[in-house]
Design a protein around this motif. Structure first.
Motif, PDB file in Angstrom:
ATOM      1  N   LEU A   1     -10.891  -1.881   4.457  1.00  0.00           N
ATOM      2  CA  LEU A   1     -11.786  -1.991   5.613  1.00  0.00           C
ATOM      3  C   LEU A   1     -13.071  -1.205   5.398  1.00  0.00           C
ATOM      4  O   LEU A   1     -14.129  -1.564   5.927  1.00  0.00           O
ATOM      5  N   PHE A   2     -12.995  -0.130   4.630  1.00  0.00           N
ATOM      6  CA  PHE A   2     -14.159   0.711   4.369  1.00  0.00           C
ATOM      7  C   PHE A   2     -14.721   0.519   2.964  1.00  0.00           C
ATOM      8  O   PHE A   2     -15.584   1.272   2.532  1.00  0.00           O
ATOM      9  N   GLY A   3     -14.215  -0.474   2.240  1.00  0.00           N
ATOM     10  CA  GLY A   3     -14.705  -0.752   0.888  1.00  0.00           C
ATOM     11  C   GLY A   3     -14.234   0.267  -0.138  1.00  0.00           C
ATOM     12  O   GLY A   3     -14.912   0.494  -1.135  1.00  0.00           O
ATOM     13  N   LEU A   4     -13.078   0.866   0.101  1.00  0.00           N
ATOM     14  CA  LEU A   4     -12.559   1.903  -0.789  1.00  0.00           C
ATOM     15  C   LEU A   4     -11.333   1.410  -1.537  1.00  0.00           C
ATOM     16  O   LEU A   4     -10.723   0.418  -1.158  1.00  0.00           O
ATOM     17  N   GLY A   5     -10.984   2.133  -2.577  1.00  0.00           N
ATOM     18  CA  GLY A   5      -9.783   1.812  -3.323  1.00  0.00           C
ATOM     19  C   GLY A   5      -9.343   2.986  -4.169  1.00  0.00           C
ATOM     20  O   GLY A   5     -10.014   4.015  -4.234  1.00  0.00           O
ATOM     21  N   THR A   6      -8.211   2.809  -4.817  1.00  0.00           N
ATOM     22  CA  THR A   6      -7.646   3.828  -5.693  1.00  0.00           C
ATOM     23  C   THR A   6      -7.645   3.295  -7.120  1.00  0.00           C
ATOM     24  O   THR A   6      -7.188   2.183  -7.364  1.00  0.00           O
ATOM     25  N   VAL A   7      -8.171   4.088  -8.033  1.00  0.00           N
ATOM     26  CA  VAL A   7      -8.196   3.724  -9.449  1.00  0.00           C
ATOM     27  C   VAL A   7      -7.203   4.614 -10.173  1.00  0.00           C
ATOM     28  O   VAL A   7      -7.235   5.833 -10.031  1.00  0.00           O
ATOM     29  N   GLN A   8      -6.294   3.989 -10.923  1.00  0.00           N
ATOM     30  CA  GLN A   8      -5.352   4.736 -11.744  1.00  0.00           C
ATOM     31  C   GLN A   8      -5.706   4.510 -13.201  1.00  0.00           C
ATOM     32  O   GLN A   8      -5.963   3.378 -13.617  1.00  0.00           O
ATOM     33  N   VAL A   9      -5.704   5.599 -13.964  1.00  0.00           N
ATOM     34  CA  VAL A   9      -6.015   5.542 -15.384  1.00  0.00           C
ATOM     35  C   VAL A   9      -4.818   6.114 -16.140  1.00  0.00           C
ATOM     36  O   VAL A   9      -4.398   7.242 -15.894  1.00  0.00           O
ATOM     37  N   PHE A  10      -4.267   5.332 -17.059  1.00  0.00           N
ATOM     38  CA  PHE A  10      -3.130   5.741 -17.865  1.00  0.00           C
ATOM     39  C   PHE A  10      -3.638   6.069 -19.264  1.00  0.00           C
ATOM     40  O   PHE A  10      -4.327   5.259 -19.881  1.00  0.00           O
TER      41      PHE A  10
ATOM     42  N   GLU B   1     -23.863  11.381 -25.785  1.00  0.00           N
ATOM     43  CA  GLU B   1     -23.087  11.152 -24.567  1.00  0.00           C
ATOM     44  C   GLU B   1     -24.024  11.033 -23.367  1.00  0.00           C
ATOM     45  O   GLU B   1     -24.913  11.854 -23.170  1.00  0.00           O
ATOM     46  N   LYS B   2     -23.809   9.987 -22.570  1.00  0.00           N
ATOM     47  CA  LYS B   2     -24.636   9.745 -21.383  1.00  0.00           C
ATOM     48  C   LYS B   2     -23.746   9.615 -20.156  1.00  0.00           C
ATOM     49  O   LYS B   2     -22.638   9.087 -20.236  1.00  0.00           O
ATOM     50  N   LEU B   3     -24.256  10.073 -19.027  1.00  0.00           N
ATOM     51  CA  LEU B   3     -23.530   9.966 -17.767  1.00  0.00           C
ATOM     52  C   LEU B   3     -23.605   8.531 -17.260  1.00  0.00           C
ATOM     53  O   LEU B   3     -24.679   7.951 -17.142  1.00  0.00           O
ATOM     54  N   VAL B   4     -22.444   7.946 -16.970  1.00  0.00           N
ATOM     55  CA  VAL B   4     -22.363   6.576 -16.472  1.00  0.00           C
ATOM     56  C   VAL B   4     -22.200   6.570 -14.959  1.00  0.00           C
ATOM     57  O   VAL B   4     -22.828   5.780 -14.252  1.00  0.00           O
ATOM     58  N   TYR B   5     -21.377   7.497 -14.441  1.00  0.00           N
ATOM     59  CA  TYR B   5     -21.045   7.504 -13.013  1.00  0.00           C
ATOM     60  C   TYR B   5     -20.610   8.902 -12.617  1.00  0.00           C
ATOM     61  O   TYR B   5     -19.943   9.597 -13.372  1.00  0.00           O
ATOM     62  N   GLN B   6     -21.021   9.310 -11.411  1.00  0.00           N
ATOM     63  CA  GLN B   6     -20.579  10.593 -10.888  1.00  0.00           C
ATOM     64  C   GLN B   6     -20.520  10.484  -9.369  1.00  0.00           C
ATOM     65  O   GLN B   6     -21.494  10.054  -8.744  1.00  0.00           O
ATOM     66  N   ALA B   7     -19.376  10.854  -8.788  1.00  0.00           N
ATOM     67  CA  ALA B   7     -19.234  10.747  -7.334  1.00  0.00           C
ATOM     68  C   ALA B   7     -18.071  11.596  -6.853  1.00  0.00           C
ATOM     69  O   ALA B   7     -17.240  12.063  -7.631  1.00  0.00           O
ATOM     70  N   CYS B   8     -18.033  11.754  -5.540  1.00  0.00           N
ATOM     71  CA  CYS B   8     -16.923  12.408  -4.843  1.00  0.00           C
ATOM     72  C   CYS B   8     -16.187  11.330  -4.062  1.00  0.00           C
ATOM     73  O   CYS B   8     -16.773  10.318  -3.699  1.00  0.00           O
ATOM     74  N   PRO B   9     -14.914  11.552  -3.763  1.00  0.00           N
ATOM     75  CA  PRO B   9     -14.201  10.572  -2.938  1.00  0.00           C
ATOM     76  C   PRO B   9     -14.790  10.522  -1.535  1.00  0.00           C
ATOM     77  O   PRO B   9     -15.429  11.467  -1.074  1.00  0.00           O
ATOM     78  N   SER B  10     -14.545   9.443  -0.852  1.00  0.00           N
ATOM     79  CA  SER B  10     -15.037   9.269   0.512  1.00  0.00           C
ATOM     80  C   SER B  10     -14.265  10.160   1.476  1.00  0.00           C
ATOM     81  O   SER B  10     -13.064  10.384   1.311  1.00  0.00           O
ATOM     82  N   GLN B  11     -14.952  10.630   2.494  1.00  0.00           N
ATOM     83  CA  GLN B  11     -14.303  11.435   3.526  1.00  0.00           C
ATOM     84  C   GLN B  11     -13.375  10.589   4.397  1.00  0.00           C
ATOM     85  O   GLN B  11     -12.587  11.127   5.171  1.00  0.00           O
TER      86      GLN B  11
ATOM     87  N   HIS C   1      -4.193   9.612 -14.342  1.00  0.00           N
ATOM     88  CA  HIS C   1      -5.203  10.111 -13.400  1.00  0.00           C
ATOM     89  C   HIS C   1      -5.243   9.148 -12.224  1.00  0.00           C
ATOM     90  O   HIS C   1      -5.276   7.930 -12.426  1.00  0.00           O
ATOM     91  N   THR C   2      -5.271   9.676 -11.012  1.00  0.00           N
ATOM     92  CA  THR C   2      -5.372   8.848  -9.817  1.00  0.00           C
ATOM     93  C   THR C   2      -6.603   9.277  -9.039  1.00  0.00           C
ATOM     94  O   THR C   2      -6.719  10.453  -8.661  1.00  0.00           O
ATOM     95  N   PHE C   3      -7.508   8.343  -8.830  1.00  0.00           N
ATOM     96  CA  PHE C   3      -8.742   8.607  -8.090  1.00  0.00           C
ATOM     97  C   PHE C   3      -8.689   7.820  -6.793  1.00  0.00           C
ATOM     98  O   PHE C   3      -8.889   6.611  -6.789  1.00  0.00           O
ATOM     99  N   ASP C   4      -8.432   8.515  -5.705  1.00  0.00           N
ATOM    100  CA  ASP C   4      -8.214   7.896  -4.407  1.00  0.00           C
ATOM    101  C   ASP C   4      -9.468   7.995  -3.539  1.00  0.00           C
ATOM    102  O   ASP C   4     -10.090   9.053  -3.456  1.00  0.00           O
ATOM    103  N   GLY C   5      -9.834   6.884  -2.912  1.00  0.00           N
ATOM    104  CA  GLY C   5     -10.910   6.896  -1.933  1.00  0.00           C
ATOM    105  C   GLY C   5     -12.305   6.738  -2.501  1.00  0.00           C
ATOM    106  O   GLY C   5     -13.251   7.301  -1.948  1.00  0.00           O
TER     107      GLY C   5
END
Length: 163
Positions: free
Chosen positions: A105-114, A4-14, A123-127
């Protein structure tokens, strides 16, 4: 299965807290104006409320962590009490991206995973920055996991004529 390898790790934007920060700044301005007009120095103590509220919202957002590995989707959140939810990527069934005007406007979006996970079917990942890229990483790695699991069952040769 492979390592298992890490592909992506982040926090939502403020930026998701923009309304809170603007409201806190407005309240700070109102409290300072009231303190100056009334010449009452104790009114300045009220500044603690909007500052602490905005700080708490910042801290909450900062302590949400999305990790995508080659096998799992991991969501960890909490300031004092931390909870972590893991979903195996082979359980992902569909993904969606929404980009409201203000987020775009800030290059953000919401990703939903079913998923087919009973505990958390959605799962809803906002910002998050680059939401389409995140969706594609989840989708591609989920497909790789599903193929790897099918390979484990598909490599058995069944001969109905053998005794």
């Amino acid at each position: 299965m492979t390592e298992e390898k890490l592909v992506y790790q982040a926090c939502p934007s403020q930026i998701t807290n923009l309304k809170t920060f603007v409201l806190a700044a407005f309240l700070i301005g109102v409290i300072i104006a009231i303190a100056v007009l009334t010449a009452e120095p104790l009114v300045y103590l009220l500044l603690v409320v909007p500052i602490l509220f905005a700080g708490w919202k910042w801290l909450q957002t900062r302590n949400i962590k999305l990790s995508i590995t080659t096998q799992r989707l991991i969501v960890s959140q909490g300031v004092f009490n931390r909870s972590t939810h893991e979903t195996e990527l082979y359980r992902v069934r569909d993904t969606a991206v929404s980009e409201p005007f203000w987020s775009r406007l800030f290059g953000l979006g919401t990703v939903q995973v079913f998923t087919t996970d009973e505990d958390a079917p959605t799962h809803t990942f906002d910002g998050y920055h680059k939401p389409h890229w995140i969706k594609d990483q989840i989708r591609n790695n989920a497909e790789i996991c599903r193929r790897a699991m099918r390979w484990g069952n598909d490599n058995v040769i069944f001969n109905p004529l053998s005794p």
